[in-house]
Design a protein around this motif. Structure first.
Motif, mmCIF file in Angstrom:
data_model
loop_
_atom_site.group_PDB
_atom_site.id
_atom_site.type_symbol
_atom_site.label_atom_id
_atom_site.label_comp_id
_atom_site.label_asym_id
_atom_site.label_seq_id
_atom_site.Cartn_x
_atom_site.Cartn_y
_atom_site.Cartn_z
ATOM 1 N N ASP A 275 0.802 -1.223 0.000
ATOM 2 C CA ASP A 275 0.000 0.000 0.000
ATOM 3 C C ASP A 275 0.838 1.278 0.000
ATOM 4 N N TYR A 276 2.161 1.150 0.046
ATOM 5 C CA TYR A 276 3.024 2.336 0.040
ATOM 6 C C TYR A 276 3.165 2.866 -1.389
ATOM 7 N N VAL A 277 3.037 4.178 -1.516
ATOM 8 C CA VAL A 277 3.052 4.806 -2.842
ATOM 9 C C VAL A 277 4.381 4.590 -3.549
ATOM 10 N N THR A 278 5.502 4.715 -2.798
ATOM 11 C CA THR A 278 6.816 4.545 -3.424
ATOM 12 C C THR A 278 6.968 3.135 -3.999
ATOM 13 N N VAL A 279 6.464 2.145 -3.280
ATOM 14 C CA VAL A 279 6.527 0.764 -3.758
ATOM 15 C C VAL A 279 5.591 0.576 -4.945
ATOM 16 N N GLY A 280 4.397 1.144 -4.859
ATOM 17 C CA GLY A 280 3.437 1.028 -5.956
ATOM 18 C C GLY A 280 3.958 1.632 -7.249
ATOM 19 N N ASN A 281 4.575 2.793 -7.156
ATOM 20 C CA ASN A 281 5.146 3.434 -8.351
ATOM 21 C C ASN A 281 6.248 2.580 -8.961
ATOM 22 N N ALA A 282 7.085 1.982 -8.094
ATOM 23 C CA ALA A 282 8.165 1.132 -8.585
ATOM 24 C C ALA A 282 7.615 -0.125 -9.259
ATOM 25 N N LEU A 283 6.525 -0.680 -8.715
ATOM 26 C CA LEU A 283 5.901 -1.852 -9.334
ATOM 27 C C LEU A 283 5.319 -1.510 -10.699
ATOM 28 N N ILE A 284 4.636 -0.387 -10.780
ATOM 29 C CA ILE A 284 4.064 0.040 -12.066
ATOM 30 C C ILE A 284 5.167 0.238 -13.101
ATOM 31 N N ASN A 285 6.246 0.890 -12.673
ATOM 32 C CA ASN A 285 7.380 1.126 -13.570
ATOM 33 C C ASN A 285 8.010 -0.192 -14.031
#
Length: 305
Positions: A275-285
């Motif tokens: 649920d962390y935004v930094t992790v989510g952005n890295a996953l999307i990337n």
């Protein structure tokens, strides 16, 4: 108490500030001035300014600033330090307060340097650093963290080496924060090997230090070494946090290691960092650059809900 004095009011406000009741501190200040007609001193305003900064009360902070200007309390070191450390002034206003009276202490210098890094005024940061050296101000741990951060932003390896040498000759204890700042500086300056020497020379490594050295290798394109360090980190029983996962996901993206990315995604799910935004952005990337558009879209929809 029948009627409080400035000392009792100050003690009460300090207690509220320390337990996080910042808004209550502002109310107490108003009761003190309007109810008991007691004039606040420099210590009371230092507490009040800190509470305004913590609670984001810009209007009350500006009112306190006007009061201390009219009363002359702005010349007291406690008040000036509180003004410099506050979050409701522009950087130009902070610099004006800082230049108002010569003879700033280390807390004032640290506050200004911190503002420099947050606002990107690197030229002014060099001027602050020059003054510190010129006036022979004794540095503390916070100073070294800030100055290493300035060197990292400037990518000035020569200056960073001088600061590192100064620290080695001083009596300042090199803790995890200073060490991570050094590692970050060397990484940003393209010296991953120097960053590794700092890391290997430490007696113990925590998650902050592991993340810093992994990020240093990632920033210099050493993606495989970053992944190897992540494996060593788990062997040493250091638990990764959200920033560690974000960095290592980007490193796997650099290697186009989508299968490794799937393993990391599963580990993130188990660890509770999805649920962390930094992790989510890295996953999307990672999924987008790995060609799995469907998985990238699913991650994006997850954070939009």
């Amino acid at each position: 108490m029948g009627q409080g004095n400035v000392v009792s009011w100050s003690a009460l406000m300090t207690g509220y500030l320390h337990i996080g009741f910042s808004l209550e501190v502002i109310r107490l200040l108003k009761d003190m001035v309007l109810g008991d007609a007691i004039s606040p001193n420099e210590y009371v305003f230092a507490i009040a300014l800190a509470s305004c900064s913590d609670s984001g009360r810009v209007e009350e902070g500006e009112q306190c600033h006007c009061y201390v200007l009219k009363s002359g309390l702005v010349f007291h070191q406690y008040v000036r330090n509180a003004l410099l450390h506050s979050k409701f002034f522009s950087f130009q206003e902070v610099m004006w307060i800082w230049n108002l009276v010569p003879g700033n202490d280390i807390f004032a210098y640290n506050s200004v340097l911190s503002g420099v890094l947050e606002n990107g005024y690197l030229k002014e940061g060099l001027e602050v650093l020059r003054r510190m050296v010129s006036y022979r101000v004794k540095w503390d741990i916070v100073t070294y963290v800030n100055v290493f951060g300035l060197c990292a932003y400037l990518k000035d390896l020569r200056l960073g080496l001088k600061v590192h040498g100064k620290m080695l000759m001083s009596d300042v204890e090199c803790d995890a924060y200073v060490s991570s700042a050094m590692i970050n500086m060397y990484g940003k300056c393209g010296e991953a090997l120097n960053a590794r020497r700092v890391f290997d020379g430490l007696q113990s490594q925590n998650v902050v230090l592991w993340t810093a050295i992994i990020a240093a290798y990632f920033q210099n394109g050493c993606f495989e070494e970053a992944l190897n360090l992540f494996s060593k980190m788990k062997i040493d029983d250091a638990t990764p946090n959200e920033f560690t996962f974000a960095v290592i996901l980007n490193a796997s993206t650099g290697l186009s290691a989508i299968r490794y990315g799937h393993l990391l995604h599963a580990c993130i799910e188990k660890s509770g960092f999805k649920d962390y935004v930094t992790v989510g952005n890295a996953l999307i990337n990672m999924y987008a650059k790995g060609g799995d558009i469907q998985a990238a879209t699913q991650q994006q929809k997850y954070f939009q809900t």
